[in-house]
Motif scaffolding. Structure first.
Motif, short mmCIF file in Angstrom:
data_model
loop_
_atom_site.label_atom_id
_atom_site.label_comp_id
_atom_site.label_asym_id
_atom_site.label_seq_id
_atom_site.Cartn_x
_atom_site.Cartn_y
_atom_site.Cartn_z
N LEU A 100 0.80 -1.22 0.00
CA LEU A 100 0.00 0.00 0.00
C LEU A 100 0.84 1.27 0.00
O LEU A 100 0.33 2.36 -0.28
CB LEU A 100 -0.93 0.00 1.22
N LYS A 103 1.04 4.42 -3.58
CA LYS A 103 -0.37 4.80 -3.70
C LYS A 103 -0.92 4.63 -5.11
O LYS A 103 -2.12 4.66 -5.32
CB LYS A 103 -0.57 6.23 -3.21
N ARG A 106 -2.01 -0.65 -8.32
CA ARG A 106 -3.35 -1.20 -8.43
C ARG A 106 -3.33 -2.66 -7.97
O ARG A 106 -2.28 -3.31 -7.92
CB ARG A 106 -3.86 -1.11 -9.87
N ARG A 149 -7.85 -0.91 -1.58
CA ARG A 149 -7.06 -0.68 -2.79
C ARG A 149 -7.72 -1.38 -4.00
O ARG A 149 -7.68 -0.86 -5.11
CB ARG A 149 -5.62 -1.18 -2.60
N GLU A 152 -10.55 0.87 -5.05
CA GLU A 152 -9.99 2.01 -5.79
C GLU A 152 -9.63 1.59 -7.22
O GLU A 152 -9.89 2.33 -8.19
CB GLU A 152 -8.75 2.53 -5.09
N THR A 153 -9.03 0.42 -7.35
CA THR A 153 -8.64 -0.09 -8.68
C THR A 153 -9.85 -0.25 -9.57
O THR A 153 -9.86 0.18 -10.74
CB THR A 153 -7.91 -1.44 -8.54
#
Length: 336
Positions: A100, A103, A106, A149, A152-153
């Motif tokens: 992580l 940032k 992905r 994450r 977000e991807t």
């Protein structure tokens, strides 16, 4: 659904479908427990799909490096190696933090595969029964820490990331005692030396995997991330390497009569991660076997199953929040 011995034998003799494939160009895949067996075979399948990054998460640096080299030799693709020991919460947190830290990194596929099976009660340095921590607590911790994450991807690239928990059809053959749900902490009760028989502990951990996957899928229901669990079937594996005496003899005979190859088991893991591209949401929260969605054990279904699931989920989040406070924040952020 119930699963009889005859149904198990029949399924083992079925032909395993061909490996599912996808174009993973630009994508990142993490395979936990990738240095041997099912994890290694699924990683090898992923390597042939041209991911931008394929990360082998392994406990042993020596065995991990050997797996990297073997995949490179057999596929022409060179994966990355990251160390991860699910028997130590600190290792899980450190692995997640390393990933992580970037940032912009992905995460499209997380294959939560590693597991141990033992008939001896052994505590980790964190004070939990080993198979419960590895198969359930740490697997859940890693999944929850990396889930944001993955969300977000999916949102950034308009994709449907997959979070796959490797479970087993043995979950049909066990239930948890009432004391688990009546105690102050369900997981502490299961972890104790006094709870049940160690012969059934692996089955219990796989049942807990199914409960966790269903709760995680509920948590991520409004996100692009698809969480599911997959049964690879009974395969040749180093998983049972600690067995001794009569159990070892029985397993030896069963392997020769019924076991699938590790490569065939790896195909099942791969399908859960890239299969059904036309309708990926049909795999959301599902139990998958032989490239099909199947109904899990009756024990996890219906109103009583949901009550059990909620008790286990609430206690799991309490336990894991004590390890890393981010867990509570993540759950609250996605709760709806």
């Amino acid at each position: 659904m119930k699963r009889s011995l005859s149904a198990f034998i029949y399924s083992q003799w079925k032909t395993v479908p061909p490996v599912a494939t996808a174009d993973l160009t630009g994508q990142t895949v993490i395979v936990v427990g990738a240095n041997v067996g099912l994890g290694f075979e699924s990683a090898k399948h992923f390597a042939k799909m041209n991911p931008a990054r394929l990360i082998l998460a392994c406990r042993s640096e020596e065995k991990g490096k050997a797996a990297v080299e073997k995949i490179r030799e057999e596929t022409g693709y060179t994966p990355e190696l990251e160390l991860l020991d699910l028997a130590k919460f600190s290792s899980v947190v450190a692995f997640a933090d390393r990933f992580l830290k970037n940032k912009d990194a992905r995460l499209d596929i997380l294959m939560a595969n590693a597991a141990v099976a033992t008939d001896q009660h052994k505590e980790t340095s964190d004070g939990w029964e080993e198979s419960l921590q590895v198969n359930d607590l740490s697997t859940s911790l890693l999944s929850l820490l990396l889930a944001p994450r993955m969300v977000e991807t999916g949102e950034k690239f308009k994709t449907k990331p997959r979070l796959v928990v490797v479970c087993s059809e043995v979950h049909y053959w066990t239930t948890l005692k009432d004391e688990v749900f009546e105690s102050e902490s369900a997981f502490r009760t299961i972890s104790s030396k006094e709870y049940g028989k160690m012969d059934a502990r692996y089955l219990d951990t796989k049942l807990l995997n199914v409960f966790f996957t269903r709760s995680l899928a509920d948590l991520l229901a409004e996100t692009p991330v698809i969480a599911n669990c997959v049964n690879p079937g009974y395969c040749y594996s180093s998983l049972r390497r600690t067995m001794q005496g009569f159990r070892q003899v029985v397993d030896w005979a069963m392997e020769r009569a019924l076991a699938r190859t590790s490569e065939e088991g790896g195909r099942q893991l791969t399908y859960a991660a890239v299969g059904s591209p036309q309708d990926p949401d049909k795999l959301r929260g599902q139990y998958i076997s032989l490239h099909c969605v199947e109904e899990p054990s009756d024990y996890v279904l219906g109103s009583e199953g949901k009550k059990r699931q909620d008790i286990l989920w609430n206690d799991l989040i309490a336990v894991l929040s004590g390890v890393d406070p981010r867990v509570r924040e993540i759950v609250e952020n996605f709760s709806h």
